[in-house]
Design a protein around this motif. Structure first.
Motif, PDB file in Angstrom:
ATOM      1  N   THR A 138       0.816  -1.211   0.000  1.00 59.92           N
ATOM      2  CA  THR A 138       0.000   0.000   0.000  1.00 59.92           C
ATOM      3  C   THR A 138       0.849   1.260   0.000  1.00 59.92           C
ATOM      4  N   GLU A 139       2.119   1.168   0.389  1.00 60.23           N
ATOM      5  CA  GLU A 139       2.995   2.337   0.388  1.00 60.23           C
ATOM      6  C   GLU A 139       3.382   2.742  -1.025  1.00 60.23           C
ATOM      7  N   SER A 140       3.756   1.746  -1.840  1.00 59.57           N
ATOM      8  CA  SER A 140       4.166   2.018  -3.224  1.00 59.57           C
ATOM      9  C   SER A 140       3.022   1.881  -4.227  1.00 59.57           C
ATOM     10  N   HIS A 141       1.801   1.591  -3.737  1.00 59.88           N
ATOM     11  CA  HIS A 141       0.640   1.408  -4.608  1.00 59.88           C
ATOM     12  C   HIS A 141       0.916   0.322  -5.652  1.00 59.88           C
ATOM     13  N   GLU A 142       1.313  -0.855  -5.194  1.00 66.05           N
ATOM     14  CA  GLU A 142       1.605  -1.973  -6.085  1.00 66.05           C
ATOM     15  C   GLU A 142       0.967  -3.254  -5.570  1.00 66.05           C
ATOM     16  N   VAL A 143       0.598  -4.129  -6.496  1.00 64.82           N
ATOM     17  CA  VAL A 143       0.181  -5.481  -6.148  1.00 64.82           C
ATOM     18  C   VAL A 143       1.136  -6.461  -6.815  1.00 64.82           C
ATOM     19  N   HIS A 144       1.477  -7.517  -6.117  1.00 65.34           N
ATOM     20  CA  HIS A 144       2.366  -8.552  -6.632  1.00 65.34           C
ATOM     21  C   HIS A 144       1.507  -9.738  -7.062  1.00 65.34           C
ATOM     22  N   CYS A 145       1.738 -10.211  -8.269  1.00 70.69           N
ATOM     23  CA  CYS A 145       0.888 -11.262  -8.832  1.00 70.69           C
ATOM     24  C   CYS A 145       1.722 -12.431  -9.335  1.00 70.69           C
ATOM     25  N   GLU A 146       1.041 -13.559  -9.494  1.00 75.25           N
ATOM     26  CA  GLU A 146       1.673 -14.776  -9.990  1.00 75.25           C
ATOM     27  C   GLU A 146       0.674 -15.500 -10.883  1.00 75.25           C
ATOM     28  N   THR A 147       1.097 -15.841 -12.097  1.00 68.01           N
ATOM     29  CA  THR A 147       0.182 -16.462 -13.049  1.00 68.01           C
ATOM     30  C   THR A 147      -0.309 -17.820 -12.562  1.00 68.01           C
ATOM     31  N   VAL A 148      -1.480 -18.202 -13.027  1.00 66.95           N
ATOM     32  CA  VAL A 148      -2.095 -19.472 -12.657  1.00 66.95           C
ATOM     33  C   VAL A 148      -1.485 -20.587 -13.494  1.00 66.95           C
ATOM     34  N   THR A 149      -1.115 -21.665 -12.848  1.00 65.89           N
ATOM     35  CA  THR A 149      -0.613 -22.847 -13.551  1.00 65.89           C
ATOM     36  C   THR A 149      -1.449 -24.042 -13.141  1.00 65.89           C
ATOM     37  N   GLU A 150      -1.656 -24.960 -14.090  1.00 66.57           N
ATOM     38  CA  GLU A 150      -2.448 -26.159 -13.820  1.00 66.57           C
ATOM     39  C   GLU A 150      -1.739 -27.368 -14.399  1.00 66.57           C
ATOM     40  N   GLY A 151      -1.501 -28.359 -13.557  1.00 64.69           N
ATOM     41  CA  GLY A 151      -0.910 -29.605 -14.030  1.00 64.69           C
ATOM     42  C   GLY A 151       0.593 -29.531 -14.230  1.00 64.69           C
ATOM     43  N   ASP A 152       1.179 -30.658 -14.562  1.00 65.30           N
ATOM     44  CA  ASP A 152       2.628 -30.766 -14.720  1.00 65.30           C
ATOM     45  C   ASP A 152       3.112 -30.270 -16.079  1.00 65.30           C
ATOM     46  N   GLN A 153       2.202 -30.156 -17.061  1.00 65.80           N
ATOM     47  CA  GLN A 153       2.610 -29.798 -18.408  1.00 65.80           C
ATOM     48  C   GLN A 153       2.696 -28.287 -18.624  1.00 65.80           C
ATOM     49  N   THR A 154       2.239 -27.491 -17.674  1.00 65.27           N
ATOM     50  CA  THR A 154       2.258 -26.047 -17.841  1.00 65.27           C
ATOM     51  C   THR A 154       3.604 -25.474 -17.427  1.00 65.27           C
ATOM     52  N   SER A 155       3.901 -24.287 -17.910  1.00 66.36           N
ATOM     53  CA  SER A 155       5.167 -23.634 -17.585  1.00 66.36           C
ATOM     54  C   SER A 155       5.134 -23.122 -16.150  1.00 66.36           C
ATOM     55  N   ALA A 157       5.160 -20.590 -12.982  1.00 70.75           N
ATOM     56  CA  ALA A 157       4.398 -19.371 -12.742  1.00 70.75           C
ATOM     57  C   ALA A 157       5.270 -18.145 -12.994  1.00 70.75           C
ATOM     58  N   TRP A 158       4.694 -17.159 -13.662  1.00 71.50           N
ATOM     59  CA  TRP A 158       5.393 -15.918 -13.964  1.00 71.50           C
ATOM     60  C   TRP A 158       4.957 -14.849 -12.968  1.00 71.50           C
ATOM     61  N   LYS A 159       5.908 -14.192 -12.324  1.00 71.00           N
ATOM     62  CA  LYS A 159       5.613 -13.176 -11.324  1.00 71.00           C
ATOM     63  C   LYS A 159       5.737 -11.784 -11.935  1.00 71.00           C
ATOM     64  N   PHE A 160       4.834 -10.912 -11.574  1.00 69.75           N
ATOM     65  CA  PHE A 160       4.863  -9.541 -12.090  1.00 69.75           C
ATOM     66  C   PHE A 160       4.175  -8.613 -11.095  1.00 69.75           C
ATOM     67  N   LYS A 161       4.352  -7.301 -11.316  1.00 69.11           N
ATOM     68  CA  LYS A 161       3.776  -6.284 -10.454  1.00 69.11           C
ATOM     69  C   LYS A 161       2.866  -5.365 -11.264  1.00 69.11           C
ATOM     70  N   ILE A 162       1.871  -4.828 -10.588  1.00 64.64           N
ATOM     71  CA  ILE A 162       0.969  -3.865 -11.204  1.00 64.64           C
ATOM     72  C   ILE A 162       0.828  -2.674 -10.267  1.00 64.64           C
ATOM     73  N   SER A 163       1.108  -1.490 -10.785  1.00 65.31           N
ATOM     74  CA  SER A 163       0.889  -0.266 -10.011  1.00 65.31           C
ATOM     75  C   SER A 163      -0.574   0.153 -10.162  1.00 65.31           C
ATOM     76  N   TYR A 164      -1.150   0.658  -9.105  1.00 60.06           N
ATOM     77  CA  TYR A 164      -2.558   1.045  -9.146  1.00 60.06           C
ATOM     78  C   TYR A 164      -2.737   2.481  -8.667  1.00 60.06           C
ATOM     79  N   ASP A 165      -3.787   3.108  -9.148  1.00 63.93           N
ATOM     80  CA  ASP A 165      -4.256   4.375  -8.596  1.00 63.93           C
ATOM     81  C   ASP A 165      -5.365   4.134  -7.588  1.00 63.93           C
ATOM     82  N   LYS A 166      -6.217   3.182  -7.921  1.00 65.60           N
ATOM     83  CA  LYS A 166      -7.251   2.736  -6.988  1.00 65.60           C
ATOM     84  C   LYS A 166      -7.244   1.206  -6.995  1.00 65.60           C
ATOM     85  N   LEU A 167      -7.262   0.606  -5.816  1.00 67.35           N
ATOM     86  CA  LEU A 167      -7.252  -0.856  -5.684  1.00 67.35           C
ATOM     87  C   LEU A 167      -8.540  -1.310  -5.019  1.00 67.35           C
ATOM     88  N   VAL A 168      -9.181  -2.291  -5.626  1.00 60.25           N
ATOM     89  CA  VAL A 168     -10.398  -2.870  -5.052  1.00 60.25           C
ATOM     90  C   VAL A 168     -10.141  -4.354  -4.812  1.00 60.25           C
TER      91      VAL A 168
END
Length: 492
Positions: A138-155, A157-168
């Motif tokens: 909440t200090e830097s207005h960022e959320v940390h995310c991780e992509t959804v993976t299913e099963g052993d055949q998927t790659s 998880a990819w991690k990324f950040k998103i800056s927000y002006d308003k977060l719900v």
């Protein structure tokens, strides 16, 4: 063979340039990176802060009733809308139980997010990410995310950040197990489409297995014993749908085992405790008449083939459906935000998180703080939907007044606070019977109906609440098909 030799040369050249091709692909995706660098860089990729001359960004965590209604009401001319959710659709949960037995098809209760808010798939700055939020800064207005993976055949998880002006935060809740051993391993919940699919496959599998030569009488009875734990609206409606399926379809298409299949509903207290007493007694009468066995008790342990109650009795099962309410998810528990009674994210009268600027929370994951003097609202679809509508109007108002960007809404007047007025409760009990309780509370006076007319009201009301005309058409066609040809019992 001249063309073949040229094809081999082209293929070889393409393989030799594969690193360059990879870099070109990564470069084309550079709008996901704040530093305009490919994912191989040390700095994590993501969406950076918006500039003063750009539209402010609203980040919505979740695609349930609250988040979907919010996104539907947000003005895409005022905001870029980014949704982060592990599913790309909203589930119309009141009709989910009907999909378990083939009354409705699964697509009828799933509404794609891109149809709810078209700008997510068309506007340049709006996106949908199939991912889970793992942390909020909440200090830097960022959320940390991780992509959804299913099963052993998927790659990975990819991690990324998103800056927000308003977060719900509208990430919902998870099914409550009360720490009972074996629930997560052996029971099936009924909150998502994949839960309904698992129930349907398990139910039909047990029906077919029970007809195999050599199966003992005791094993047949166990395989065809469906146990539902939880006497709330979801548990009662599923029991009613299941009893209709048994009477209308199993007795005709599985005549060899029709006398073995039974449904048991286990509840620690009274079923449908929020309904009028007269309606509860009517529900008990109808369920019993439909062949549903009602057991009053508390589950102590869940084993692979039986449930142990607090009095020591054992209840064998072939299918166990767990529907005992919801509680805070691990993600909500991990957030360093104030909590309301019950562990939900604490909010004020305007659905804001008081200790975090530009952060709001709606739906099952939120609850009023004790300091507001308001009770925590029940985890109902109508609560979440109306919170989403209110917050969409509020954010649109903030955007029009120039407070859309981060830290720009401190001095704005937010107007009237959120006020919830209960519109009533409905539940079907099978055999074209339903309950309609239009009182604002259990102690208040009001209209309460039961019977066939209530069932007609129940169907009509939910049909009008289905989000799109496409899905309304699907639902009507499914109902007509089922009434004429019976339920689809194919195990796909």
């Amino acid at each position: 063979m001249f063309w073949c030799r040229n094809f081999i040369k082209i293929s070889t050249a393409t393989k030799a340039k594969s690193p360059i091709t990879t870099n070109l692909i990564l470069t084309s995706l550079s709008h996901f990176s704040t530093a305009n660098q490919p994912p191989v860089a040390a700095q994590p990729s993501g969406l950076g802060p918006t500039k003063a001359d750009e539209k402010p960004r609203v980040v919505v965590l979740g695609s349930g009733w609250a988040g979907s209604r919010l996104m539907k009401g947000l003005d895409p001319k005022l905001y870029d809308i980014v949704c982060v959710s592990p599913r790309n659709h909203m589930v119309f949960t009141p009709l989910l139980a009907s999909t378990c037995v083939g009354t409705l098809e699964f697509r009828s209760v799933a509404e794609p997010i891109s149809r709810i808010q078209p700008s997510i798939s068309s506007a340049p700055g709006s996106y949908f990410f199939l991912a889970n939020c793992t942390a909020v800064n909440t200090e830097s207005h960022e959320v940390h995310c991780e992509t959804v993976t299913e099963g052993d055949q998927t790659s990975e998880a990819w991690k990324f950040k998103i800056s927000y002006d308003k977060l719900v935060i509208a990430s919902g809740a998870q099914a409550s197990t009360f720490g009972i051993h074996g629930v997560k391993e052996h029971a099936v919940f009924l909150r998502e489409v994949h839960h309904a699919q698992a129930i349907r496959r398990k139910l039909l599998l047990n029906l077919m297995l029970s007809d195999v030569p050599g199966i003992s009488e005791e094993e047949k009875r166990r395989l065809l014993h469906c146990v539902v734990v939880g006497g709330g609206p979801t548990g009662v409606e599923f029991s009613g749908e299941l009893s209709d399926f048994i009477r209308s379809d199993v007795h005709q298409r599985y005549t060899h085992v029709k006398d073995y299949i039974h449904v048991t509903l286990i509840e620690a207290n009274d079923i449908l405790s929020s309904f009028d007493d007269r309606l509860r007694h009517y529900a008990i009468k109808q369920l019993t008449k439909s062949g549903v066995r009602l057991v009053r008790g508390t589950v102590k342990d869940v084993r692979p083939e039986n449930v142990i109650l607090s009095d020591g009795s054992e209840v064998p099962y072939g299918l166990l459906v767990w529907s005992t309410g919801v509680g805070p998810s691990p993600f909500v528990n991990s957030l360093r935000l104030p909590k309301s009674p019950g562990g939900r994210i604490g909010i004020d009268e305007w659905l804001r998180v008081p200790t975090a600027q530009d952060v709001f929370s709606i739906g099952d994951c939120s609850g009023f703080l004790e300091s507001t003097g308001k009770p925590v609202l029940p985890a109902l679809a109508q609560v979440a939907e109306r919170q989403g509508k209110y917050l969409a109007d509020l954010l649109n108002k903030i955007g029009k007044e120039g407070g859309g960007h981060a830290n720009r809404a401190k001095a704005l007047d937010f107007g009237d606070p959120f006020v919830y007025k209960h519109l009533g409760s409905m539940a079907t009990v099978g055999r074209f019977k339903a309950l309609v309780d239009l009182r604002q509370s259990k102690e208040a006076k009001g209209v309460s109906l039961a019977g066939f007319f209530s069932w007609f009201i129940w169907r009509s009301a939910y049909l009008t609440r289905v989000v799109s005309w496409r899905n309304r058409f699907y639902v009507v066609i499914n109902w007509l098909t089922t009434s004429v040809f019976g339920r689809d019992i194919s195990r796909l």
